[in-house]
Design a protein around this motif. Structure first.
Motif, short mmCIF file in Angstrom:
data_model
loop_
_atom_site.label_atom_id
_atom_site.label_comp_id
_atom_site.label_asym_id
_atom_site.label_seq_id
_atom_site.Cartn_x
_atom_site.Cartn_y
_atom_site.Cartn_z
N VAL A 243 -59.96 71.10 -27.47
CA VAL A 243 -60.28 70.14 -28.53
C VAL A 243 -59.04 69.40 -29.02
CG1 VAL A 243 -61.17 69.92 -30.89
CG2 VAL A 243 -62.34 71.38 -29.24
N ASP A 244 -57.95 70.11 -29.26
CA ASP A 244 -56.75 69.48 -29.82
C ASP A 244 -56.18 68.41 -28.89
OD1 ASP A 244 -56.94 71.03 -32.08
OD2 ASP A 244 -55.54 72.57 -31.37
N LYS A 245 -56.06 68.73 -27.61
CA LYS A 245 -55.52 67.76 -26.66
C LYS A 245 -56.47 66.59 -26.46
CE LYS A 245 -52.49 70.89 -24.07
NZ LYS A 245 -52.23 71.54 -22.76
N ALA A 246 -57.76 66.88 -26.46
CA ALA A 246 -58.75 65.80 -26.33
C ALA A 246 -58.65 64.86 -27.51
CB ALA A 246 -60.16 66.39 -26.25
N TYR A 247 -58.53 65.42 -28.70
CA TYR A 247 -58.43 64.61 -29.92
C TYR A 247 -57.20 63.71 -29.88
CZ TYR A 247 -58.29 63.43 -34.89
OH TYR A 247 -58.26 62.74 -36.07
N ASP A 248 -56.06 64.27 -29.50
CA ASP A 248 -54.81 63.49 -29.46
C ASP A 248 -54.91 62.32 -28.48
OD1 ASP A 248 -53.69 65.15 -31.34
OD2 ASP A 248 -52.56 66.34 -29.90
N ALA A 249 -55.44 62.60 -27.27
CA ALA A 249 -55.54 61.55 -26.24
C ALA A 249 -56.50 60.45 -26.68
CB ALA A 249 -55.98 62.16 -24.92
N LEU A 250 -57.64 60.84 -27.24
CA LEU A 250 -58.63 59.85 -27.67
C LEU A 250 -58.14 59.05 -28.87
CD1 LEU A 250 -61.81 62.08 -27.27
CD2 LEU A 250 -61.30 60.04 -25.94
N GLN A 251 -57.42 59.70 -29.76
CA GLN A 251 -56.87 59.00 -30.93
C GLN A 251 -55.86 57.94 -30.49
OE1 GLN A 251 -57.80 60.22 -34.37
NE2 GLN A 251 -57.23 58.10 -34.69
N ASP A 252 -55.02 58.28 -29.50
CA ASP A 252 -54.07 57.30 -28.95
C ASP A 252 -54.81 56.10 -28.37
OD1 ASP A 252 -51.85 58.79 -29.60
OD2 ASP A 252 -51.61 59.68 -27.62
N ALA A 253 -55.89 56.38 -27.62
CA ALA A 253 -56.67 55.29 -27.03
C ALA A 253 -57.31 54.43 -28.11
CB ALA A 253 -57.75 55.87 -26.11
N LEU A 254 -57.82 55.08 -29.17
CA LEU A 254 -58.50 54.35 -30.23
C LEU A 254 -57.57 53.33 -30.91
CD1 LEU A 254 -60.97 53.91 -32.06
CD2 LEU A 254 -60.12 55.76 -33.51
N TRP A 255 -56.36 53.76 -31.22
CA TRP A 255 -55.42 52.84 -31.91
C TRP A 255 -55.18 51.59 -31.06
CZ3 TRP A 255 -56.14 53.95 -36.40
CH2 TRP A 255 -55.96 55.21 -36.97
N THR A 256 -55.09 51.78 -29.75
CA THR A 256 -54.87 50.63 -28.87
C THR A 256 -56.09 49.71 -28.85
OG1 THR A 256 -53.41 51.95 -27.46
CG2 THR A 256 -54.26 49.91 -26.53
N TYR A 257 -57.28 50.28 -28.74
CA TYR A 257 -58.49 49.46 -28.72
C TYR A 257 -58.65 48.69 -30.04
CZ TYR A 257 -59.91 52.11 -24.57
OH TYR A 257 -59.97 52.68 -23.33
N LEU A 258 -58.28 49.33 -31.15
CA LEU A 258 -58.34 48.66 -32.45
C LEU A 258 -57.38 47.47 -32.47
CD1 LEU A 258 -58.45 51.76 -34.82
CD2 LEU A 258 -60.19 49.97 -34.71
N ARG A 259 -56.18 47.70 -31.95
CA ARG A 259 -55.17 46.63 -31.94
C ARG A 259 -55.59 45.48 -31.04
NH1 ARG A 259 -51.36 49.78 -31.11
NH2 ARG A 259 -50.97 49.49 -28.88
N LEU A 260 -56.27 45.82 -29.93
CA LEU A 260 -56.69 44.79 -28.98
C LEU A 260 -58.05 44.17 -29.35
CD1 LEU A 260 -55.76 46.62 -25.65
CD2 LEU A 260 -54.47 44.80 -26.79
N ASN A 261 -58.66 44.71 -30.42
CA ASN A 261 -59.98 44.24 -30.88
C ASN A 261 -61.04 44.35 -29.77
OD1 ASN A 261 -61.68 43.29 -32.91
ND2 ASN A 261 -61.48 41.17 -32.24
N ASP A 262 -60.97 45.45 -29.01
CA ASP A 262 -61.96 45.73 -27.97
C ASP A 262 -63.06 46.56 -28.61
OD1 ASP A 262 -63.45 46.66 -25.80
OD2 ASP A 262 -61.71 46.68 -24.47
N ARG A 263 -64.07 45.88 -29.14
CA ARG A 263 -65.08 46.55 -29.97
C ARG A 263 -65.88 47.60 -29.22
NH1 ARG A 263 -66.88 45.15 -34.92
NH2 ARG A 263 -64.67 44.71 -35.16
N LYS A 264 -66.29 47.29 -27.99
CA LYS A 264 -67.12 48.25 -27.25
C LYS A 264 -66.37 49.55 -27.00
CE LYS A 264 -70.19 48.88 -23.34
NZ LYS A 264 -70.83 48.29 -22.15
N LYS A 265 -65.13 49.44 -26.53
CA LYS A 265 -64.35 50.65 -26.26
C LYS A 265 -63.97 51.38 -27.54
CE LYS A 265 -62.62 49.22 -21.75
NZ LYS A 265 -61.44 48.80 -20.95
N GLU A 266 -63.82 50.61 -28.61
CA GLU A 266 -63.55 51.22 -29.92
C GLU A 266 -64.72 52.11 -30.34
OE1 GLU A 266 -63.44 49.84 -34.57
OE2 GLU A 266 -63.11 48.32 -33.02
N VAL A 267 -65.94 51.57 -30.24
CA VAL A 267 -67.13 52.33 -30.64
C VAL A 267 -67.31 53.55 -29.74
CG1 VAL A 267 -69.66 52.24 -30.80
CG2 VAL A 267 -68.30 50.32 -31.61
#
Length: 398
Positions: A126-150
């Protein structure tokens, strides 16, 4: 020309063996794997090799080739995970991250980290999954990629749910719903998130709101013709009705859901039978017992430990009814050992409470009190309000 081929070409031009290029930091075998393309060097390793070959790092990089390789590794990891090969999928995802970091594509790096998070989640890390997904989320937010963000918000909620961080899971699911609601093309993901939020709120003891989520999901699934999600939602609704004391309505809905399941590849038929057994227990304990034995055989055959814990718990309660307290105590302890092995604080809390009930019936009030307090501690950690209230009743009575 690939990265490995460029390194080999420069090594040969300078008359170096693989061992000489490796130096003291690397091995000859690793250089061989890099040159053949079976291993991808990290940025740090590439800088080391570039220095030894007296060339700038950019000399070895073709961004198009790197991006193509990273995309290929991501797809291969996804396919491998779908074929239930988590170790291999994780290795491919790690290579995808390593390769993507050599590119200049933020989106590709995020995609690789998302896949890495999925692989860790599959292995229940869980911890490693959370860290990797959180990193991806910040990038999608910055790129305004709504589908991948959701999509990432939904997966983060699922990871938190698996780790029994129910409040955090609810926050991710709510955010995912708010984002997905704005786009009709996200309807399928919106539907899955409604059901996931319903399950999370149920664990938190917020039954009315959980029912509303399931009800909206059931109506949407019916409109979309998504029978699997319709079954999921109806199963949640029937269980909440039962927990709120509407046993007759709950049983009717559970039977209707089971009938729908049997016409749709028996989807969720085992947990539906399990729930139906609980609902009919007061009227027909023997039929309930028979249903639970069938479920236990299925869960054991499929190595479903959570299913085994919940069925062993119901069988223990059956033996309390049957006044076979020794058998009930044995089954609860067996289930508790499995709950600790999973591990699941939520299930452990329920089993401590069950064992406390047995201790009370055995006229062991001090032991019962200790077990109820253990249960209370588990549910307080998880903010499981409904379970806390149920456990408090035992403490008050004691």
């Amino acid at each position: 020309m690939s990265l490995g081929q460029r390194i080999r070409q420069m090594r040969l031009q300078q008359g170096l063996s693989q061992a000489e290029l490796a130096g003291h930091q690397l091995s000859r075998a690793y250089i061989s794997r890099i040159e053949s393309g079976s291993s991808i060097p990290s940025r740090e390793t590439l800088e080391y090799l570039a220095k030894r070959l007296n060339r700038p790092v950019d000399f070895f990089l073709s961004n198009h080739d790197i991006e193509k390789k990273a995309e290929e590794l991501i797809r291969e990891s996804q396919t491998t995970l779908q074929h239930n090969q988590p170790a291999k999928a994780l290795e491919l995802a790690q290579d995808a991250v390593k390769t993507s970091l050599l590119s200049h594509s933020e989106s590709l790096i995020a995609d690789a980290r998302y896949q890495l998070g999925c692989c860790y989640a599959y292995q229940n890390d869980v911890d490693k999954a959370y860290d990797a997904l959180q990193d991806a989320l910040w990038t999608y937010l910055r790129l305004n990629d709504r589908k991948k963000e959701v999509q990432t918000l939904y997966y983060l909620g699922s990871v938190c749910f698996s780790g029994e961080e129910f409040k955090q899971a609810a926050r991710f699911f709510r955010t995912a719903l708010a984002r997905a609601r704005e786009h009709k093309r996200f309807l399928s993901l919106y539907l899955r998130t409604l059901i996931a939020l319903g399950s999370t709120l149920f664990r938190l003891g917020q039954l009315d709101e959980a029912f509303n989520q399931y009800q909206e999901a059931q109506q949407l699934a019916e409109q979309m013709g998504d029978i699997a999600r319709q079954i999921d939602a109806m199963m949640g609704m029937s269980w909440i009705q039962f927990r709120q004391g509407f046993a007759e309505q709950a049983t009717i809905l559970a039977e209707k859901t089971l009938e729908l399941s049997e016409h749709f590849r028996h989807y969720q038929s085992v947990p539906l039978k399990q729930n139906l057994g609980i609902m009919i227990f007061d009227k027909d304990p023997e039929k309930a017992h028979q249903l639970w034995i069938e479920c236990l055989e299925y869960y054991r055959e499929h190595n479903d430990r959570i299913g085994q814990v919940t069925i062993l718990e119901e069988l223990g309660r059956y033996h309390i009814f049957d006044r076979d307290l020794a058998k009930a105590d044995y089954l609860f302890h067996q289930a508790l050992a499995l709950a600790h092995a999973i591990p699941s604080i939520y299930l452990a809390g329920r089993l401590y409470r069950d064992l406390g009930d047995v201790a009370l019936l055995q006229n062991l009030p001090k032991q019962a009190d200790e077990l109820f307090r253990l249960a209370y501690g588990c549910f307080r950690t998880l903010h499981a309000e409904d379970e806390l209230r149920e456990t408090e009743k035992r403490l008050v009575n004691d």
